[in-house]
Design a protein around this motif. Structure first.
Motif, PDB file in Angstrom:
ATOM      1  N   GLU A 172       7.653  -9.579   4.973  1.00 60.25           N
ATOM      2  CA  GLU A 172       7.037  -9.664   3.764  1.00 60.25           C
ATOM      3  C   GLU A 172       5.982  -9.085   2.387  1.00 60.25           C
ATOM      4  O   GLU A 172       5.244  -8.046   3.522  1.00 60.25           O
ATOM      5  CB  GLU A 172       5.692 -11.038   3.749  1.00 60.25           C
ATOM      6  CG  GLU A 172       5.000 -11.526   3.326  1.00 60.25           C
ATOM      7  CD  GLU A 172       3.986 -12.792   3.266  1.00 60.25           C
ATOM      8  OE1 GLU A 172       4.370 -13.137   4.228  1.00 60.25           O
ATOM      9  OE2 GLU A 172       3.134 -12.984   2.391  1.00 60.25           O
ATOM     10  N   GLY A 173       5.762  -8.949   1.300  1.00 66.43           N
ATOM     11  CA  GLY A 173       5.676  -7.573   0.827  1.00 66.43           C
ATOM     12  C   GLY A 173       5.612  -8.123  -1.062  1.00 66.43           C
ATOM     13  O   GLY A 173       5.798  -8.963  -0.929  1.00 66.43           O
ATOM     14  N   TYR A 200       5.504   1.026  -8.559  1.00 69.77           N
ATOM     15  CA  TYR A 200       6.149   1.286  -7.910  1.00 69.77           C
ATOM     16  C   TYR A 200       7.167   2.488  -7.937  1.00 69.77           C
ATOM     17  O   TYR A 200       8.319   1.529  -8.278  1.00 69.77           O
ATOM     18  CB  TYR A 200       6.667   0.381  -6.820  1.00 69.77           C
ATOM     19  CG  TYR A 200       5.262  -0.086  -6.313  1.00 69.77           C
ATOM     20  CD1 TYR A 200       5.465  -0.892  -4.980  1.00 69.77           C
ATOM     21  CD2 TYR A 200       5.272  -1.488  -6.774  1.00 69.77           C
ATOM     22  CE1 TYR A 200       4.343  -0.484  -4.636  1.00 69.77           C
ATOM     23  CE2 TYR A 200       3.897  -2.567  -6.436  1.00 69.77           C
ATOM     24  CZ  TYR A 200       3.249  -1.852  -4.750  1.00 69.77           C
ATOM     25  OH  TYR A 200       2.588  -2.778  -4.475  1.00 69.77           O
ATOM     26  N   LYS A 201       7.364   3.312  -8.134  1.00 70.69           N
ATOM     27  CA  LYS A 201       7.982   4.244  -8.861  1.00 70.69           C
ATOM     28  C   LYS A 201       9.277   4.303  -8.769  1.00 70.69           C
ATOM     29  O   LYS A 201      10.410   3.918  -7.217  1.00 70.69           O
ATOM     30  CB  LYS A 201       7.798   5.686  -8.771  1.00 70.69           C
ATOM     31  CG  LYS A 201       8.377   6.301  -9.640  1.00 70.69           C
ATOM     32  CD  LYS A 201       6.859   7.758  -9.820  1.00 70.69           C
ATOM     33  CE  LYS A 201       8.113   8.660 -11.572  1.00 70.69           C
ATOM     34  NZ  LYS A 201       8.030   8.287 -12.672  1.00 70.69           N
ATOM     35  N   THR A 213       1.142  -1.045   0.253  1.00 63.95           N
ATOM     36  CA  THR A 213       0.006  -0.211  -0.110  1.00 63.95           C
ATOM     37  C   THR A 213       1.091   0.894   0.187  1.00 63.95           C
ATOM     38  O   THR A 213       0.307   1.644  -0.724  1.00 63.95           O
ATOM     39  CB  THR A 213      -1.268   0.038   1.288  1.00 63.95           C
ATOM     40  OG1 THR A 213      -1.302  -1.198   2.283  1.00 63.95           O
ATOM     41  CG2 THR A 213      -2.407   0.070   0.956  1.00 63.95           C
ATOM     42  N   SER A 214       1.740   1.234   0.962  1.00 68.86           N
ATOM     43  CA  SER A 214       2.355   2.808   0.909  1.00 68.86           C
ATOM     44  C   SER A 214       3.666   2.608  -0.194  1.00 68.86           C
ATOM     45  O   SER A 214       3.786   3.833  -0.545  1.00 68.86           O
ATOM     46  CB  SER A 214       3.454   2.610   1.680  1.00 68.86           C
ATOM     47  OG  SER A 214       4.162   1.625   2.301  1.00 68.86           O
ATOM     48  N   GLY A 215       4.675   2.041  -0.483  1.00 67.94           N
ATOM     49  CA  GLY A 215       5.954   0.977  -1.603  1.00 67.94           C
ATOM     50  C   GLY A 215       6.877   1.501  -0.738  1.00 67.94           C
ATOM     51  O   GLY A 215       7.974   1.981  -1.240  1.00 67.94           O
TER      52      GLY A 215
END
Ligand code: WTA
Length: 664
Positions: free
Chosen positions: A472-473, A503-504, A461-463
């Motif tokens: 974990e992501g 995800y820039k 969500t937040s990147g």
């Protein structure tokens, strides 16, 4: 750029066949070398890869800039100013030095019909095919569709295209006429290469008639080159169709290789994404060749000078076949296997007979085959001499520990290195993997990054980057590596949006992953709408758009459900148009299966098609696939928060219909 986090690779007992004893070669890498080289590859990338770039590739004109561009702008380039030819690098340089070395072992569908092709023979075949393509008007930058089963001409076709600077686009020969048509039109090919028929598992596959059907709606195609495989009856259009053997035999046995820019496209390969339209992933010549050459050498510890015989059991229609049947092995001048059949034809001993007969040194397959063979019994593998093997590998989906152990115990006999290799069509070559002799493995973990790969786990969500262990992501890669895809054919914006803008500044893989307490990476599977059935990558949206073409279908949602053998299977929930009348649900679901087979190919057919009166939707009309996934796999004890559902009663109905379907 931040310094590399060097994984703490624990000490371990190196498997006995990797100790460099009993006439077997010592491995290229050990734990210390990995520990010192990995940070070099991340922090001194230009120097590290610059040196290797000179070693692994024969250049017509040397490169000056090792890399430029980045993920921010989607303008990655490697080895700029360099010029080279892929076929020259894969064939000529070995044909000159080792003319009699076997390049290809062709193991035909029927056992006992193996053929060997040497590098010098391969050079002639590639040259003649290249000249044939030229006589058909194919020029540098043109696209050629290859729709071939696993026969040596598949390898020859790719190299023939590369030799003259044409871009090949292989369409897996299990795809339907509709899929073939769409891909052919998308890349604007004027020539298609196919066979009269294919042969697999004792059955004939009507490749030529599928091509004929596809080409009814491909105006640009001028020629079809037909390899005679079975001699079966086919329609020949005198103006358009040409027999491969006749055309090649008329050609000169040498074709000068076209000198290509490092960044010229080598091929387009269509793969599934999260929308219905497949993406034509484009790979650049030098970076791709470099990546496949380097990973093959180190991940499989290949020693061409010691007579290694490398076997990848994938199909050339997928990226694994491109990288590890064709380019990786041939870039190293090693012997590669082309296997036409299946793991169970004529019996579940087939793989092991081949290993024994051809004295294969590396063996690379998918977890789905391992699970299938495990289920069919140990006796098939036990009776064969597999002592030639040193490295056994797995690719395509997470390998569960049971399958990993079975593979390690029965195939590797606990004496081989076992490599669970993680990568994807877009990465071109292996990204996360153990290295034989260097990495202590954990069953089910792809372990650590290969050189040049800087993996990061991001909060979805937040990147934000999740630092440290026990996290974990979603998995992204922080800096460009040589074989990363350069674009999507004809749609660079989609390329940027899918991989570089999610995800820039990072390359987004589409997979979820965890880093455990020891820093090992565990791939958790796709976080988008891509599903993986027997290692075949499919998008749910693609299957949905096939189903929706049926006149009765109003709406549909396709989900992947876990399966012991194939990893995942496909379940489709379908609602019908109110005015649509039909005889029986059974007959209708059969029709729908046919619809998918016709539209995509047999391998995409849903295992379950469940007709329901409504789908679970949010108030804003978004289908809640999460709930469908749970219902489809009967995992309904904890469905979580249902408050956003427009009509919660629909869940009971779906559960009931699913139960009824599964009782049938
Ligand atoms: C999955 C195949 C877990 C992953 C080379 C990825 C894996 C997708 C592994 C790419 C592995 C591949 N462990 N998952 N060792 N290897 N995958 O493009 O979900 O057909 O995103 O390339 O396969 O599939 P593709």
């Amino acid at each position: 750029m931040a310094e590399a986090e060097v994984p703490e690779v624990p000490a371990f007992d190196v498997p006995s066949r990797l100790l460099g004893k009993d006439g077997r070669p010592a491995p290229h890498v050990n734990a210390d070398k990995y520990k010192s080289d990995y940070p070099q590859s991340i922090d001194n990338t230009d120097e590290f890869f610059g040196k290797l770039g000179k070693e692994l590739i024969d250049w017509d004109v040397p490169f000056k800039t090792v890399r430029s561009g980045g993920f921010e702008n989607g303008d990655v380039a490697w080895f700029n100013e360099g010029r080279l030819n892929a076929a020259y690098n894969c064939v000529d340089r070995w044909a000159h030095k080792y003319p009699d070395r076997v390049a290809i072992i062709y193991e035909a569908d029927e056992p006992g019909q193996a053929q060997e092709i040497t590098y010098s023979q391969l050079l002639v075949q590639v040259s003649q095919a290249a000249n044939m393509l030229k006589s058909l008007g194919v020029r540098k930058g043109d696209t050629v569709i290859v729709y071939l089963p696993m026969i040596p001409e598949a390898v020859v076709s790719l190299l023939a295209c590369a030799r003259i600077g044409a871009i090949h686009s292989v369409v897996f020969a299990g795809f339907s006429a509709d899929s073939l048509r769409d891909r052919t039109n998308d890349c604007g090919a004027r020539v298609v290469i196919t066979t009269d028929e294919g042969k697999r598992g004792g059955r004939n596959i009507a490749t030529k008639s599928i091509v004929d059907a596809a080409l009814k709606e491909c105006d640009k195609v001028e020629h079809v080159v037909v390899v005679k495989r079975t001699g079966g009856q086919v329609n020949i259009d005198e103006k358009r169709d040409i027999w491969w053997h006749e055309a090649c035999s008329r050609e000169r046995a040498y074709c000068p290789p076209e000198s290509m820019s490092a960044e010229d496209p080598l091929f387009i390969l269509y793969t599934s994404g999260s929308t219905g339209k497949p993406k034509g992933v484009v790979h650049a010549t030098a970076g791709y060749l470099f990546g496949t050459a380097l990973t093959l050498r180190h991940v499989f510890d290949v020693h061409p000078d010691k007579g290694d015989r490398f076997a990848c059991m994938a199909d050339v229609g997928w990226i694994t076949g491109h990288s590890y049947i064709v380019y990786g092995p041939l870039m190293n001048g090693v012997t590669t296997l082309v296997f036409e059949s299946t793991p169970v034809y004529p019996s579940p001993s087939r793989y092991w007979e081949i290993v024994d007969q051809h004295k294969l040194t590396q063996f690379y397959t998918a977890p789905t085959s391992i699970r299938l063979l495990r289920r069919l019994g140990d006796e098939h593998v036990k009776k064969h001499d597999l002592s030639s093997l040193r490295v056994i590998g797995s690719v395509g989906e997470p390998i569960n520990p049971e399958a990993w152990h079975w593979y390690n115990d029965n195939v590797g006999r606990k004496e081989c290195a076992i490599v669970d290799t993680y990568w994807m069509t877009e990465s071109g070559s292996i990204m996360i993997t153990p290295l034989p002799g260097a990495t202590k493995t954990k069953p089910g973990s792809a372990t650590f990054p290969f050189w040049g790969i800087k993996p990061v786990l991001l909060d979805p969500t937040s990147g934000e980057v999740l630092e440290g262990n026990n996290v974990e992501g979603v998995l992204a890669i922080a800096q460009p590596w040589p074989s990363v895809a350069r674009t999507i054919f004809g749609d660079h914006q989609r390329f940027l949006d899918t991989y570089m803008r999610a995800y820039k500044g990072y390359f987004f893989t589409g997979d979820g992953a965890a880093r455990d307490k020891d820093g090992y990476i565990w791939i958790k599977g796709r976080v988008d709408d891509v599903i993986n059935v027997s290692g075949h990558r499919l998008s749910t949206a693609e299957i949905e758009s096939a189903l929706i073409q049926h006149p009765g279908v109003a709406e549909t949602a396709v989900v992947g459900i876990p399966d012991e053998v194939t990893g995942q299977t496909i379940a489709a929930y379908v609602t019908l148009k109110p005015e649509f009348s039909y005889d029986s649900e059974e007959a209708l679901t059969k029709e729908l299966v046919i619809q998918v087979r016709r539209n995509i190919g047999p391998f995409a057919a849903p295992k379950k098609i469940i007709i329901v009166s409504d789908l679970p939707k949010t108030r804003s009309g978004k289908i809640m696939r999460r709930l469908l996934r749970k219902c489809a796999s009967h995992d309904t004890d904890n469905l979580g928060d249902l408050s956003s559902l427009a009509d919660p009663s629909v869940i009971d109905h779906i559960k009931e219909k699913t139960n009824a379907f599964d009782k049938k």
